[in-house]
Design a protein around this motif. Structure first.
Motif, PDB file in Angstrom:
ATOM      1  N   TRP A 143      10.156  26.884 -16.044  1.00 56.01           N
ATOM      2  CA  TRP A 143       9.072  28.211 -16.338  1.00 56.01           C
ATOM      3  C   TRP A 143       9.771  29.218 -15.902  1.00 56.01           C
ATOM      4  O   TRP A 143      10.810  29.511 -15.293  1.00 56.01           O
ATOM      5  CB  TRP A 143       7.794  27.743 -15.509  1.00 56.01           C
ATOM      6  N   ASN A 144       9.119  30.634 -16.432  1.00 54.07           N
ATOM      7  CA  ASN A 144       9.776  31.743 -16.292  1.00 54.07           C
ATOM      8  C   ASN A 144       8.579  32.908 -15.723  1.00 54.07           C
ATOM      9  O   ASN A 144       7.610  32.745 -16.139  1.00 54.07           O
ATOM     10  CB  ASN A 144      10.336  32.351 -17.623  1.00 54.07           C
ATOM     11  N   SER A 404      14.012  25.851 -11.059  1.00 58.77           N
ATOM     12  CA  SER A 404      12.996  27.099 -11.818  1.00 58.77           C
ATOM     13  C   SER A 404      12.669  28.122 -10.725  1.00 58.77           C
ATOM     14  O   SER A 404      13.112  29.314 -11.059  1.00 58.77           O
ATOM     15  CB  SER A 404      11.849  26.550 -12.497  1.00 58.77           C
ATOM     16  N   ASN A 408      14.552  31.698 -11.076  1.00 56.89           N
ATOM     17  CA  ASN A 408      13.665  33.064 -11.280  1.00 56.89           C
ATOM     18  C   ASN A 408      13.792  33.923 -10.081  1.00 56.89           C
ATOM     19  O   ASN A 408      13.843  35.145 -10.261  1.00 56.89           O
ATOM     20  CB  ASN A 408      12.154  32.480 -11.254  1.00 56.89           C
ATOM     21  N   HIS A 411      16.952  35.984 -10.764  1.00 58.04           N
ATOM     22  CA  HIS A 411      16.545  36.795 -11.723  1.00 58.04           C
ATOM     23  C   HIS A 411      16.109  38.164 -11.224  1.00 58.04           C
ATOM     24  O   HIS A 411      16.417  39.233 -11.566  1.00 58.04           O
ATOM     25  CB  HIS A 411      15.912  36.304 -12.985  1.00 58.04           C
TER      26      HIS A 411
END
Length: 600
Positions: A143-144, A404, A408, A411
């Motif tokens: 997921w993002n 994930s 994230n 990021h």
């Protein structure tokens, strides 16, 4: 493997396997009125001699989990599954009998309920047991998060503050692990997962007894050592503020109750407030051991008695002298919060249990639990708009999180590298760090997550704590960490005075980072340069290895151990093989290292 991880695997394998079909060398069992309970009793003595983890093959595992998925559709099977798990644990000698019984009972309801509500496929479950060769290893769907459209400001490389600029002296405590049952003179080499306790027995002539102040073994700390630490910290001030990143209870995770967890939370909080006084604000974070069962942190979509409100409400109550009402509101909801420390500096305390693969509730839904990362983005964007800096604290380092979540978070740090000027974690009990690089080339260092050593001795360590020196409170301050110091209680000296143990031991400086490693500052580029030195100069690496263990090394580190550790230092996100290609570290070695660190 520690008992909390074992327990989850027991539920995911042994109990289900044994209750659904006997295996190894097949022993026929008659169907009929006696039911699964009797079948299991009859076949288990034979399995005791013929069963082993090697008998559980990948294809068999997938068949068994298909059966289990069907079995758990009926609530009548829950008691049988739980009973089978406990019996299998005992007969297969995975732990002492009372540990098997108690941990099975403790974990039963939550683990089974999470499994029933999850979307765990047989290939995913077996990949947890056998690794990626048996299926898709990460059972949690990718997921993002969504970043704002506001462009990233130009990056200005950090520079040392002007001479004479004020500095903030920040105390950092993590992983206290107070053991109420610690007993001086008890066996330090028992068969249970945690020793030095009432019930550990007396040491035989070739085994050690528990020391007064603590023990180099799989032992936690007595209360008088924790209080001695706090008394020394009161004298070692002044402190501008303190970060405290959780894990209060001991590692007796098979025999904990909610009342016990809350009592220990209240007592350690009271002692910290007593000794540091009302003028030192302490900013806590939630550890993975605060709950019971350990690692059990349901996201807010779980309501009622299975939710974590019993824990968060008490935290909000006892931490109210330190935190404003708005922070207490999100703490009660999901165990995280934000607060302004000083003008121009904001703190975010994350609940890292929402990123932990050991948190079995995330099998139900692991997509940004409690919307915590999306909430973090909002805090960071607001800080960027105002020109504020942000420190982030949490218990579990992001490089140990679910993939994930970890990617994230990485990021987010890339996007807000000019705003996030400090990241502070614990959990591993040792002294280390993890790097963040630009996502495009993975060559420009832009952030560092400091991972501080534990207060507890678990396992084979000196007790310790950390002090950070941060660019201080003045206009234009970077709020970056400029240096840090690590202090320890040398147990060899403290437990062996001329008249027995030292009645008033000294917590002494183990090292200062800039001096020990010859660094000009502690900016990301300095830590990146140190990593390169660790690769090329084994003398410096062995010095790092000594300090990594708080001055008490129990085993050497060469070859694979060395390259795997350096790989961990370079990898601020989970499962990023590009960071370690030049080190020759295999994915299997890295996975093994990460899982070992996660079981603290």
């Amino acid at each position: 493997m520690n008992p909390s991880a074992r327990c989850t695997l027991w539920f995911l394998s042994l109990g289900f396997i044994l209750i659904s079909s006997p295996f190894g060398r097949t022993h026929p069992v008659l169907d009929g009125e006696r039911g699964a309970h009797v079948k299991f009793v009859e076949v288990l003595p034979k399995l005791q001699f013929e069963f082993g983890w090697r008998n559980l093959t990948c294809p068999l595992c997938k068949v068994v989990f298909t059966i289990v998925d069907v079995a758990l559709l009926s609530e009548s099977n829950e008691e049988r599954v739980a009973w089978a798990v406990g019996e299998a644990c005992v007969r297969l000698r995975l732990a002492e009998e009372h540990v098997c019984r108690e941990i099975t009972e403790l974990f039963r309801d939550d683990v089974i309920r999470a499994l029933q509500e999850s979307y765990l496929w047989p290939t995913e479950a077996c990949a947890l047991l056998f690794g990626p060769d048996c299926g898709h290893f990460d059972i949690y769907a990718p997921w993002n998060i969504t970043l704002p459209k506001a462009p990233k400001p130009p990056v200005v490389p950090p520079s040392p503050p002007p001479p004479g600029s004020p500095q903030s002296r920040v105390l950092f405590l993590t992983d206290v692990h107070w053991d109420k049952e610690y007993a001086e003179g008890s066996s330090a080499d028992c068969k249970e997962p945690l020793c030095c306790r009432n019930g550990s027995g007396h040491p035989v002539w070739y085994h050690r007894g528990a020391g007064h102040w603590g023990t180099y073994s799989k032992c936690d700390l007595p209360l008088h050592t924790v209080e001695n630490l706090l008394q020394n910290l009161a004298k070692a001030g002044p402190w501008d503020w303190a970060y405290w990143t959780g894990d209060i209870p001991a590692h007796n995770v098979w025999a904990q109750t909610r009342d016990q967890q809350l009592f220990e939370l209240v007592e350690i909080t009271r002692l910290i407030q007593k000794h540091l006084g009302p003028n030192v604000t302490v900013y806590p974070a939630v550890g993975n051991h605060e709950s019971t069962p350990v690692n059990s942190f349901p996201p807010p979509f779980v309501h009622g008695n299975r939710s974590s409100s019993w824990l968060y409400d008490k935290m909000a109550e006892v931490w109210a002298p330190w935190l404003p009402p708005q922070a207490l509101q999100t703490l009660r909801l999901a165990g995280f919060y934000t607060v302004q420390v000083q003008p121009g500096l904001r703190l975010v305390s994350l609940n890292m249990n929402f990123c932990a693969r050991e948190n079995f509730w995330l099998m139900v839904n692991s997509t940004d639990p409690a919307d915590q990362l999306q909430w973090l983005i909002g805090i960071l964007q607001d800080a960027e708009n105002k020109g504020d800096k942000v420190h982030i604290i949490g218990h579990i380092p992001p490089g140990l999180c679910l993939k994930s979540w970890s990617w994230n978070y990485y990021h987010i740090i890339n996007r807000y590298e000019s705003t996030v000027t400090g990241q502070f974690f614990g959990h591993t009990h040792v002294d280390e760090f993890q790097m963040f690089y630009d996502e495009e080339t993975l060559t420009r260092p832009l952030g560092v997550a400091f991972i501080a050593p534990s207060v507890t001795t678990f396992i084979n360590l000196n007790p310790g704590y950390r002090v950070y020196y941060v660019d201080g409170n003045y206009p234009g301050s970077s709020r970056l960490v400029l240096d840090h110091e690590t202090y320890i209680l040398n147990l060899t000296e403290a437990n062996n005075g001329s008249l027995g143990h030292d009645p008033s031991p000294n917590w002494t400086l183990l090292y200062q980072a800039t001096e020990a490693y010859g660094l000009r500052s502690l900016f990301p580029e300095d830590w990146d340069r140190l990593i390169r030195t660790l690769v090329s100069d084994d003398r410096v690496f062995q010095r790092f290895w000594y300090l990594y263990h708080k001055g008490h090394v129990s085993e050497p580190c060469k070859d694979t151990c060395k390259s795997t550790l350096i790989c961990f230092l370079r990898s601020g996100r989970y499962d990023d093989p590009r960071q370690c290609e030049h080190l020759g570290v295999s994915s299997r070695d890295m996975m093994r290292s990460v899982r070992k660190k996660a079981l603290c």
